[in-house]
Design an enzyme around this catalytic site. Structure first.
Site, mmCIF file in Angstrom:
data_model
loop_
_atom_site.group_PDB
_atom_site.id
_atom_site.type_symbol
_atom_site.label_atom_id
_atom_site.label_comp_id
_atom_site.label_asym_id
_atom_site.label_seq_id
_atom_site.Cartn_x
_atom_site.Cartn_y
_atom_site.Cartn_z
ATOM 1 N N HIS A 91 0.830 -1.209 0.000
ATOM 2 C CA HIS A 91 0.000 0.000 0.000
ATOM 3 C C HIS A 91 0.865 1.260 0.000
ATOM 4 O O HIS A 91 1.977 1.258 0.522
ATOM 5 C CB HIS A 91 -0.902 0.019 1.238
ATOM 6 C CG HIS A 91 -1.980 -1.026 1.197
ATOM 7 N ND1 HIS A 91 -3.204 -0.807 0.640
ATOM 8 C CD2 HIS A 91 -1.984 -2.313 1.637
ATOM 9 C CE1 HIS A 91 -3.933 -1.908 0.746
ATOM 10 N NE2 HIS A 91 -3.223 -2.840 1.348
ATOM 11 N N VAL A 109 4.227 -23.319 20.555
ATOM 12 C CA VAL A 109 4.436 -22.790 21.908
ATOM 13 C C VAL A 109 3.166 -23.002 22.720
ATOM 14 O O VAL A 109 2.084 -22.553 22.339
ATOM 15 C CB VAL A 109 4.803 -21.291 21.854
ATOM 16 C CG1 VAL A 109 4.902 -20.718 23.271
ATOM 17 C CG2 VAL A 109 6.109 -21.097 21.095
ATOM 18 N N ARG A 124 -7.058 -12.041 8.727
ATOM 19 C CA ARG A 124 -6.330 -10.872 9.186
ATOM 20 C C ARG A 124 -6.270 -10.932 10.713
ATOM 21 O O ARG A 124 -7.253 -11.335 11.348
ATOM 22 C CB ARG A 124 -7.058 -9.592 8.792
ATOM 23 C CG ARG A 124 -7.451 -9.481 7.321
ATOM 24 C CD ARG A 124 -8.379 -8.284 7.199
ATOM 25 N NE ARG A 124 -8.902 -8.069 5.866
ATOM 26 C CZ ARG A 124 -9.995 -8.670 5.371
ATOM 27 N NH1 ARG A 124 -10.633 -9.570 6.093
ATOM 28 N NH2 ARG A 124 -10.432 -8.363 4.174
ATOM 29 N N GLU A 148 -2.187 -6.610 10.584
ATOM 30 C CA GLU A 148 -3.090 -6.859 9.456
ATOM 31 C C GLU A 148 -2.690 -5.867 8.372
ATOM 32 O O GLU A 148 -1.597 -5.311 8.419
ATOM 33 C CB GLU A 148 -4.541 -6.672 9.911
ATOM 34 C CG GLU A 148 -4.796 -5.323 10.565
ATOM 35 C CD GLU A 148 -6.229 -5.122 11.032
ATOM 36 O OE1 GLU A 148 -7.130 -5.800 10.515
ATOM 37 O OE2 GLU A 148 -6.443 -4.270 11.907
ATOM 38 N N CYS A 173 1.494 -25.711 -16.876
ATOM 39 C CA CYS A 173 0.722 -24.461 -16.893
ATOM 40 C C CYS A 173 1.640 -23.268 -16.633
ATOM 41 O O CYS A 173 1.582 -22.265 -17.318
ATOM 42 C CB CYS A 173 -0.387 -24.500 -15.858
ATOM 43 S SG CYS A 173 -1.543 -25.863 -16.089
#
Lengths: 478, 433
Positions: A49, A172, A310, A336, A401
């Site tokens: 972003h 953990v 997220r 996130e 592919c």
């Protein structure tokens, strides 16, 4: 006793490990999955972003803009795919123009460079497949797209080259504060460290809450996506966002660095921290809403769909700090969006924090670069033929592919922190990621994996754990 | 650079028959390029019988059927390269391919025959929701694992789709010791051959649920079960009809797609209905000297018809190389138009100046039709009106056109193929589609 243990080998954990590996310290990354890049980092929009979206002054804003600036150089150092393709936020309603203006001004406050608002004609001239309803668009030239797998794998490999240890398939269970540092009780034994970095993604609240009375809470927020064939990959050049409105950020349409088209995500809060199942409603929403901003989307070209989670923290910002009532325990939680864009800056910030606290010295022999898997299709014909002569495996196409050779697959398995499963090979080489979705190549990839790792075909898995591909021989239970 | 008269892309049933035919029609320099390690293509994994009833009046297995052609290729001394992937073909018919021994190399062809076959539609094309664990295979992948490698993909199986490979695999998995619980088909009719429904499902007591689909897949590492639901006339799941089946394997047999990436890149014009090239009566595409046959052209039910079609393509390619074809401009290009229940035709155009005395036009219908007619119109005039008791999308249909008849219509522009209902009792089975 380690100096530092990092919990989680996603982009945050790997980014921090890589930056910390500049210093003289004994570092270990503990990951509950069989590979790096198995949680939030593997299923997201892969957008770097620009940084206009986050609230000014927030960590999200600061680290996004910084991370975006660092990404290009990092992509060269670590040899992963990154393209600064630019992004557009589409406004379809004259009445929402003030909201677009607000976004523009927030971008200026966040020090995002190059922002401008295009009118309808400019927008349509640059992106002919935008909806006819477009009335204006915010253009951010610094926005980009990245391969999240390559980014994550490159960071981890480079950390490993610089001496960081990785423990996979290690969960953990309990963290105990000790006189000096912490004791991590896992299903593979006890690990001790002076400093602990919590980069556990959707589990970061559980890790934090084991050592602190000041609880945090993370909600897994699921997003469904559809990926379209490469034949649809040039439908738009830039990443196309909806104007964030009452209904949230909306569905984006973006090319990927590999030439596919990606649409999504939805936003659905779920309980299950492993709940990466797509839903009919979610996928329908993706297909319906993607068409709002981009017309003539070739929906028949969808080759796969997936969902990611997220790690949304209640405070709506990244939490990157030493926990106040747990000294030596550093949170890197609530990562996130814009986490992918921010990860280089997150690594830098956490590494500097720990360097200052521990007084770490820089290594003389730090290796800042890493070479990715050789991609034969980037070579000239002469170079390629020389390569095949030296190693004939590069002349043998396994994934028809994506045109991936046996040589690339063997490289993916043999290299540091190499692939152990079909998904590991897929994320490293793209074998199986194309239009037939591994229908043709998976039996061959299984054979190569079993041979290279000297394991039985029955132990070859899709993604570790109990995800075996074949369960026995013909007629063995008759 | 290597030079060949005809280069054939693919050594499966279509490529083999085309090569043999080209050679027998007087072309010496024929080369087959095959990406797999042996000739025969997908027939090698089709170990069930039923192949060759039309061609040899015998019931052969897939490998036996392939062997009859492979031995001819060898007897005729036709060149072939195995483990060789064709990377691209340019409009001048320069074929670029790659293998371990030769690296990247070029072959210049006078004519090219496209015979790459097809691939299976994957889960993503259907947007089936749920988790993405191990245990989800296309039926053909499972067939390869079981029949070629001897591995069981799972023990308890649900099949989505009633394509022929799925039906065949229902029987195979049962014979190998798995429990096949159910086959679900989205449409109100099967996508496969009637004989396969009987021999692969009915004979083993495997239920076929028409108008059903998978609406959820459970299991994070390995499939633990799937939820089926009935669908309405628009294919939407009907609430309240959900049924959970525990299983460790989901096989998908939901359609085949011709593999035309190479063709598309070289500029071959496609038919969006078949996803295969548009061809004329000679199986020639819009690029002169580039022919197509077999499943890369349109997906077939029976290999016998692939072989027939490919032999015709090979013969026509040979004629092209020998410049036997009538000059360009001779005769009329007549369009074949699918209408009213007919989804497509192969070929798409016909020119009487180039055609043989008889031309078989193949097509599929878009629905189940009972007691209807296949009609062919030359312009406005109906010239064929043939009663068919049952027609279904899963079974390819054909009509034969005669050259003599076409020549009787000198100004003919269009030939229309359509389904017509009996004036009294014809019926379409459902309105879905």
């Amino acid at each position: 006793m380690y100096d530092i243990i990092i919990i989680g080998a996603g982009v945050s954990g790997a980014g921090i490990a890589r930056e910390l590996s500049r210093y003289q310290a004994k570092i270990c990354v503990i990951e509950k999955e069989e590979d790096v890049c198995c949680g939030t980092s593997k299923a997201n929009s892969a957008i770097v972003h620009a940084g206009y979206d986050a609230a000014p002054g927030s960590l999200k804003a600061k680290l996004n803009v910084r991370g975006n600036q660092m990404m290009e150089n990092l992509s060269k150092e670590l040899d992963f795919a990154f393209q600064r393709n630019g992004s557009l936020v589409i406004c379809r309603d004259e009445e929402e123009l003030p909201a677009l203006q607000t976004l523009y001004e927030r971008g200026l406050t966040n020090k995002v460079s190059g922002l401008c608002i295009w009118n309808r004609e400019e927008a349509l001239a640059m992106e002919p497949n935008l909806t006819d309803d477009v009335c204006a668009a915010l253009y951010a030239p610094t926005a980009g797209i990245v391969c999240p797998f390559e980014l994550n794998i490159a960071l981890a490999e480079n950390a490993y080259m610089n001496g960081v240890e990785f423990k996979f398939d290690t969960t953990v269970k309990e963290i105990k504060k000790r006189e000096e540092g912490y004791e991590l009780h896992t299903d593979k034994g006890v690990f001790r460290a002076k400093y602990v970095v919590n980069a556990a993604g959707v589990y970061a609240d559980e890790m934090h809450n084991m050592v602190s009375e000041r609880k945090i809470h993370i909600t897994p927020r699921r997003g469904d996506y559809c990926l379209l064939d490469k034949s649809a990959g040039s439908h738009v050049k830039r990443t196309i966002f909806a104007l964030p409105g009452r209904l949230g950020k909306g569905i984006l349409v973006t090319p990927t660095v590999h030439g596919n088209l990606l649409i999504g995500p939805t936003a659905m809060d779920v309980e299950d921290k492993e709940g990466v199942n797509t839903t009919r409603e979610g996928l329908e929403q993706v297909l319906d809403k993607a068409g709002l901003n981009v017309k003539n989307l070739p929906m028949r070209q969808v080759i796969t769909s997936f969902a990611g989670l997220r790690a949304h923290e209640d405070g709506d910002d990244f939490i990157i700090e030493e926990v106040e009532d747990a000294k030596g325990f550093i949170d890197c939680a609530g990562i996130e969006s814009p986490g992918i864009a921010s990860c280089p800056a997150i690594g830098e910030m956490v590494a500097q924090m720990i360097r200052d606290k521990m007084g770490l010295q820089e290594k003389k022999d730090f290796i800042p670069t890493r070479k990715g898997i050789l991609k034969p299709d980037t070579l000239s014909r002469e170079e390629r033929n020389a390569l095949i002569q030296k190693n004939p495996a590069y002349g043998s196409i396994v994934c028809r592919c994506e045109m991936i050779t046996e040589g690339e697959i063997m490289d993916a398995i043999r290299r540091p922190l190499g692939a152990k499963s079909l998904d590991g090979i897929k994320r490293r080489t793209r074998a199986g990621m194309g239009r037939c979705q591994s229908g043709f190549c998976s039996p061959r990839v299984m054979e190569i994996l079993a041979g290279e790792r000297k394991i039985s075909t029955f132990d070859v898995t899709k993604c570790g754990g109990e995800s075996q591909i074949v369960v026995g021989n013909n007629k063995d239970i008759l | 650079m290597n030079k060949y008269d005809i280069v054939i892309i693919g050594g499966g049933p279509a490529g083999l028959a085309a090569a043999i035919s080209a050679k027998k029609n007087g072309i010496d320099r024929v080369l087959i390029l095959e990406r797999d390690k042996e000739l025969g293509g997908i027939l090698n994994q089709c170990i069930h019988n039923g192949f060759g009833l039309h061609t040899f009046q015998e019931e052969l297995t897939g490998p036996e059927y392939a062997e009859r052609f492979i031995s001819q290729v060898k007897e005729l001394d036709i060149d072939y390269k195995l483990n060789t992937m064709v990377m691209e073909i340019d409009r001048e018919k320069k074929v670029t391919a790659m293998n371990r021994e030769d690296g990247l190399f070029d072959v210049q062809a006078k004519a090219v025959i496209l015979a790459m076959g097809c691939r299976e539609r994957a889960r993503g094309a259907l947007n089936i929701p749920g988790f993405r664990p191990a245990g989800i295979y296309s039926a053909g992948t499972a067939q390869r694992l079981v029949n070629m490698e001897g591995y069981m993909p799972g023990r308890e199986v649900v099949i989505l789709g009633s394509g022929d490979i799925g039906l065949i695999m229902a029987r195979r998995m049962t014979l190998e010791g798995a429990k096949v619980k159910v086959a679900a088909e989205l449409m109100p009719y099967s996508g496969g051959l009637k004989r396969n429904i009987v021999q692969c499902l009915d004979d083993y007591g495997i239920p076929l649920k028409l108008s059903h689909t998978v609406i959820d897949i459970k299991g994070k590492e390995r499939v633990e079960g799937v939820t089926l639901a009935e669908v309405d006339g628009k294919g939407k799941p009907i609430p309240g009809t959900e049924e959970f089946y525990s299983c460790d394997t989901l096989l998908l047999s939901v359609g085949l797609i011709p593999e035309n990436e190479i063709s598309g890149n070289m500029g071959v014009e496609m038919n969006p209905v078949t996803s295969g090239p548009k061809v004329n009566e000679s199986f020639e595409t819009n690029i002169k000297g580039v022919f197509a046959c077999g499943n890369v052209l349109h997906v077939h039910d029976l290999v016998d018809f692939v072989s027939q079609e490919a032999a015709a393509a090979g013969k026509n390619a040979a004629a092209y190389v020998k410049k036997e074809h009538t000059e360009d401009g001779a005769g009329r290009e007549i369009s074949l138009i699918p209408a009213e229940g007919v989804r497509y035709t192969v070929p798409s155009t016909v020119n009487a100046a180039r055609m043989d005395e008889k031309l078989t036009v193949r097509f599929r219908v878009g629905n189940v039709y009972k007691n209807c007619y296949v009609s062919v119109y030359f312009g406005e005039e109906r010239v064929i009106h043939r009663k068919r008791q049952v027609m279904a999308p899963g079974e390819m249909e054909e009509v034969n056109l005669s050259r003599a008849q076409i020549l009787q219509y000198p100004n003919l522009e269009n030939i229309t193929v359509k389904v017509e209902e009996d004036e009294t009792n014809g019926s379409k089975e459902s309105d879905l589609h």
